[in-house]
Design a protein around this motif. Structure first.
Motif, PDB file in Angstrom:
ATOM      1  N   HIS A  48       0.820  -1.332  -0.070  1.00  0.00           N
ATOM      2  CA  HIS A  48       0.089   0.071  -0.088  1.00  0.00           C
ATOM      3  C   HIS A  48       1.032   1.088   0.040  1.00  0.00           C
ATOM      4  CE1 HIS A  48      -3.454   2.598   0.948  1.00  0.00           C
ATOM      5  NE2 HIS A  48      -2.734   3.077   1.758  1.00  0.00           N
ATOM      6  N   PHE A  49       0.439   2.019  -0.950  1.00  0.00           N
ATOM      7  CA  PHE A  49       1.387   3.292  -1.179  1.00  0.00           C
ATOM      8  C   PHE A  49       0.413   4.637  -0.518  1.00  0.00           C
ATOM      9  CE2 PHE A  49       3.233   0.391  -4.169  1.00  0.00           C
ATOM     10  CZ  PHE A  49       4.504   0.612  -4.060  1.00  0.00           C
ATOM     11  N   PRO A  56      -7.086  11.322   2.175  1.00  0.00           N
ATOM     12  CA  PRO A  56      -7.755  10.084   2.166  1.00  0.00           C
ATOM     13  C   PRO A  56      -6.787   8.966   2.578  1.00  0.00           C
ATOM     14  CG  PRO A  56      -7.973  11.157   0.156  1.00  0.00           C
ATOM     15  CD  PRO A  56      -7.081  12.095   1.017  1.00  0.00           C
ATOM     16  N   CYS A  57      -5.583   9.306   2.321  1.00  0.00           N
ATOM     17  CA  CYS A  57      -4.419   8.155   2.760  1.00  0.00           C
ATOM     18  C   CYS A  57      -4.750   7.898   4.377  1.00  0.00           C
ATOM     19  CB  CYS A  57      -3.028   8.600   2.463  1.00  0.00           C
ATOM     20  SG  CYS A  57      -2.649   8.471   0.611  1.00  0.00           S
ATOM     21  N   ARG A  58      -4.631   9.227   4.973  1.00  0.00           N
ATOM     22  CA  ARG A  58      -4.540   9.043   6.540  1.00  0.00           C
ATOM     23  C   ARG A  58      -5.480   8.563   6.836  1.00  0.00           C
ATOM     24  NH1 ARG A  58      -0.644  12.829   8.819  1.00  0.00           N
ATOM     25  NH2 ARG A  58      -2.246  12.905  10.599  1.00  0.00           N
ATOM     26  N   SER A  59      -7.057   8.678   6.451  1.00  0.00           N
ATOM     27  CA  SER A  59      -8.217   8.096   6.759  1.00  0.00           C
ATOM     28  C   SER A  59      -8.000   6.693   6.538  1.00  0.00           C
ATOM     29  CB  SER A  59      -9.176   8.416   6.145  1.00  0.00           C
ATOM     30  OG  SER A  59      -9.366   9.815   6.369  1.00  0.00           O
ATOM     31  N   GLU A  60      -7.508   6.281   5.415  1.00  0.00           N
ATOM     32  CA  GLU A  60      -7.442   4.779   5.149  1.00  0.00           C
ATOM     33  C   GLU A  60      -6.445   4.012   5.865  1.00  0.00           C
ATOM     34  OE1 GLU A  60      -7.066   2.156   1.096  1.00  0.00           O
ATOM     35  OE2 GLU A  60      -5.979   4.085   1.129  1.00  0.00           O
ATOM     36  N   MET A  61      -5.444   4.644   6.579  1.00  0.00           N
ATOM     37  CA  MET A  61      -4.425   4.148   7.250  1.00  0.00           C
ATOM     38  C   MET A  61      -5.018   3.526   8.673  1.00  0.00           C
ATOM     39  SD  MET A  61      -1.836   4.095   5.481  1.00  0.00           S
ATOM     40  CE  MET A  61      -0.352   3.679   6.272  1.00  0.00           C
ATOM     41  N   TRP A 124       2.776   5.046 -13.487  1.00  0.00           N
ATOM     42  CA  TRP A 124       2.536   5.808 -12.267  1.00  0.00           C
ATOM     43  C   TRP A 124       3.149   7.130 -12.090  1.00  0.00           C
ATOM     44  CZ3 TRP A 124       4.914   4.971  -6.850  1.00  0.00           C
ATOM     45  CH2 TRP A 124       4.039   5.545  -5.835  1.00  0.00           C
ATOM     46  N   GLN A 125       2.329   8.230 -12.184  1.00  0.00           N
ATOM     47  CA  GLN A 125       2.727   9.606 -11.973  1.00  0.00           C
ATOM     48  C   GLN A 125       2.409   9.917 -10.408  1.00  0.00           C
ATOM     49  OE1 GLN A 125       3.341  11.625 -14.680  1.00  0.00           O
ATOM     50  NE2 GLN A 125       3.539   9.534 -15.577  1.00  0.00           N
ATOM     51  N   GLY A 126       2.328   9.304  -9.433  1.00  0.00           N
ATOM     52  CA  GLY A 126       2.535   9.627  -8.121  1.00  0.00           C
ATOM     53  C   GLY A 126       1.316   9.699  -7.364  1.00  0.00           C
ATOM     54  N   GLU A 127       0.239   9.435  -7.791  1.00  0.00           N
ATOM     55  CA  GLU A 127      -1.086   9.407  -7.328  1.00  0.00           C
ATOM     56  C   GLU A 127      -1.035   8.634  -6.127  1.00  0.00           C
ATOM     57  OE1 GLU A 127      -1.096   7.972 -10.665  1.00  0.00           O
ATOM     58  OE2 GLU A 127      -0.855   9.695 -11.355  1.00  0.00           O
ATOM     59  N   ILE A 128      -1.827   8.778  -5.067  1.00  0.00           N
ATOM     60  CA  ILE A 128      -1.927   8.156  -3.809  1.00  0.00           C
ATOM     61  C   ILE A 128      -3.430   8.488  -3.190  1.00  0.00           C
ATOM     62  CG2 ILE A 128       0.664   7.697  -3.327  1.00  0.00           C
ATOM     63  CD1 ILE A 128       0.661  10.037  -1.505  1.00  0.00           C
ATOM     64  N   PRO A 129      -3.935   7.375  -2.609  1.00  0.00           N
ATOM     65  CA  PRO A 129      -3.281   6.079  -2.378  1.00  0.00           C
ATOM     66  C   PRO A 129      -3.507   5.061  -3.445  1.00  0.00           C
ATOM     67  CG  PRO A 129      -5.444   6.483  -0.996  1.00  0.00           C
ATOM     68  CD  PRO A 129      -5.125   7.710  -2.076  1.00  0.00           C
ATOM     69  N   PHE A 130      -2.634   4.213  -3.464  1.00  0.00           N
ATOM     70  CA  PHE A 130      -2.621   3.184  -4.428  1.00  0.00           C
ATOM     71  C   PHE A 130      -2.114   1.877  -3.767  1.00  0.00           C
ATOM     72  CE2 PHE A 130       1.122   3.820  -6.424  1.00  0.00           C
ATOM     73  CZ  PHE A 130       1.539   2.441  -7.079  1.00  0.00           C
ATOM     74  N   THR A 131      -2.852   0.716  -4.022  1.00  0.00           N
ATOM     75  CA  THR A 131      -2.462  -0.713  -3.551  1.00  0.00           C
ATOM     76  C   THR A 131      -2.130  -1.652  -4.544  1.00  0.00           C
ATOM     77  OG1 THR A 131      -3.843  -0.077  -1.675  1.00  0.00           O
ATOM     78  CG2 THR A 131      -3.347  -2.216  -1.866  1.00  0.00           C
ATOM     79  N   GLY A 145      -6.613   4.653  -5.691  1.00  0.00           N
ATOM     80  CA  GLY A 145      -7.617   5.313  -4.620  1.00  0.00           C
ATOM     81  C   GLY A 145      -7.728   4.360  -3.573  1.00  0.00           C
ATOM     82  N   ALA A 146      -8.468   4.721  -2.837  1.00  0.00           N
ATOM     83  CA  ALA A 146      -8.715   3.988  -1.463  1.00  0.00           C
ATOM     84  C   ALA A 146      -9.082   2.615  -1.832  1.00  0.00           C
ATOM     85  CB  ALA A 146      -9.801   4.612  -0.462  1.00  0.00           C
ATOM     86  N   ALA A 147      -8.694   1.690  -1.137  1.00  0.00           N
ATOM     87  CA  ALA A 147      -8.960   0.443  -1.287  1.00  0.00           C
ATOM     88  C   ALA A 147     -10.215  -0.136  -0.102  1.00  0.00           C
ATOM     89  CB  ALA A 147      -7.679  -0.718  -0.798  1.00  0.00           C
ATOM     90  N   ASN A 148     -10.932  -1.148  -0.529  1.00  0.00           N
ATOM     91  CA  ASN A 148     -11.803  -1.582   0.292  1.00  0.00           C
ATOM     92  C   ASN A 148     -11.348  -2.825   1.185  1.00  0.00           C
ATOM     93  OD1 ASN A 148     -13.904  -3.109   1.209  1.00  0.00           O
ATOM     94  ND2 ASN A 148     -15.472  -2.175  -0.161  1.00  0.00           N
TER      95      ASN A 148
END
Length: 164
Positions: A48-49, A56-61, A124-131, A145-148
């Motif tokens: 997970h990047f 969104p990354c912080r929430s997903e973590m 990849w251009q650097g978009e996060i989050p991605f998994t 984007g955010a993973a389920n």
């Protein structure tokens, strides 16, 4: 030993013990992606990047941390790949707060991040989050984007079922 020196030593010892649960960060440099893939070869792994400046990354973590608490067998690798270089101390503290100290944690550690991203995925251009969900057979599935996390957990269960 002078009393002041003893007090300083004791304070340093207490600080090191209290930081002992902080997530260790591996420096992600040129060649790290290949080494990471080789180290997990033959078994499923979730990579997970994310980044500290990505809301969104912080929430997903937090969701990843909850899943890791529920499933200590979760083969989770996190890579802090923010476009803005993250402070290792802040990253470690956030990972610990999110319940991800037991994950395998990495942080981009190269001034030429485009090269690191290219090694991972040339598009990849650097978009996060991605998994990446990487199967035991090496097949990769990318989630942009955010993973389920429930779907990820189901994928892992499928990977762990013995073949028929």
């Amino acid at each position: 030993m002078r009393p002041q020196s003893f007090a300083t030593l004791l304070a340093a010892l207490c600080l090191s013990v209290s930081l002992g649960n902080a997530a260790e960060l591996n420096p992600f440099v040129r060649g790290s992606w290949r080494a990471l893939i080789q180290a997990h070869s033959g078994r499923p792994v979730i990579v997970h990047f994310w980044g500290m400046t990505c809301g969104p990354c912080r929430s997903e973590m937090l969701a990843w941390g909850k899943l890791l608490a529920e499933r200590p067998d979760l083969p989770l690798v996190t890579v802090s790949a923010d476009l803005v270089p993250d402070s290792p101390d802040a990253t470690q503290a956030f990972l610990a707060k999110s319940g991800l100290s037991n994950a395998e944690n990495w942080i981009f550690d190269d001034g030429f991040v485009e090269r690191l991203r290219y090694e991972i995925d040339p598009k990849w251009q650097g978009e996060i989050p991605f998994t990446f969900l990487i199967g035991s057979n090496g097949a990769m599935r990318k989630i942009e984007g955010a993973a389920n996390v429930e779907e990820v957990s189901a994928w892992l269960d499928g990977e762990r079922r013995p073949p028929k």
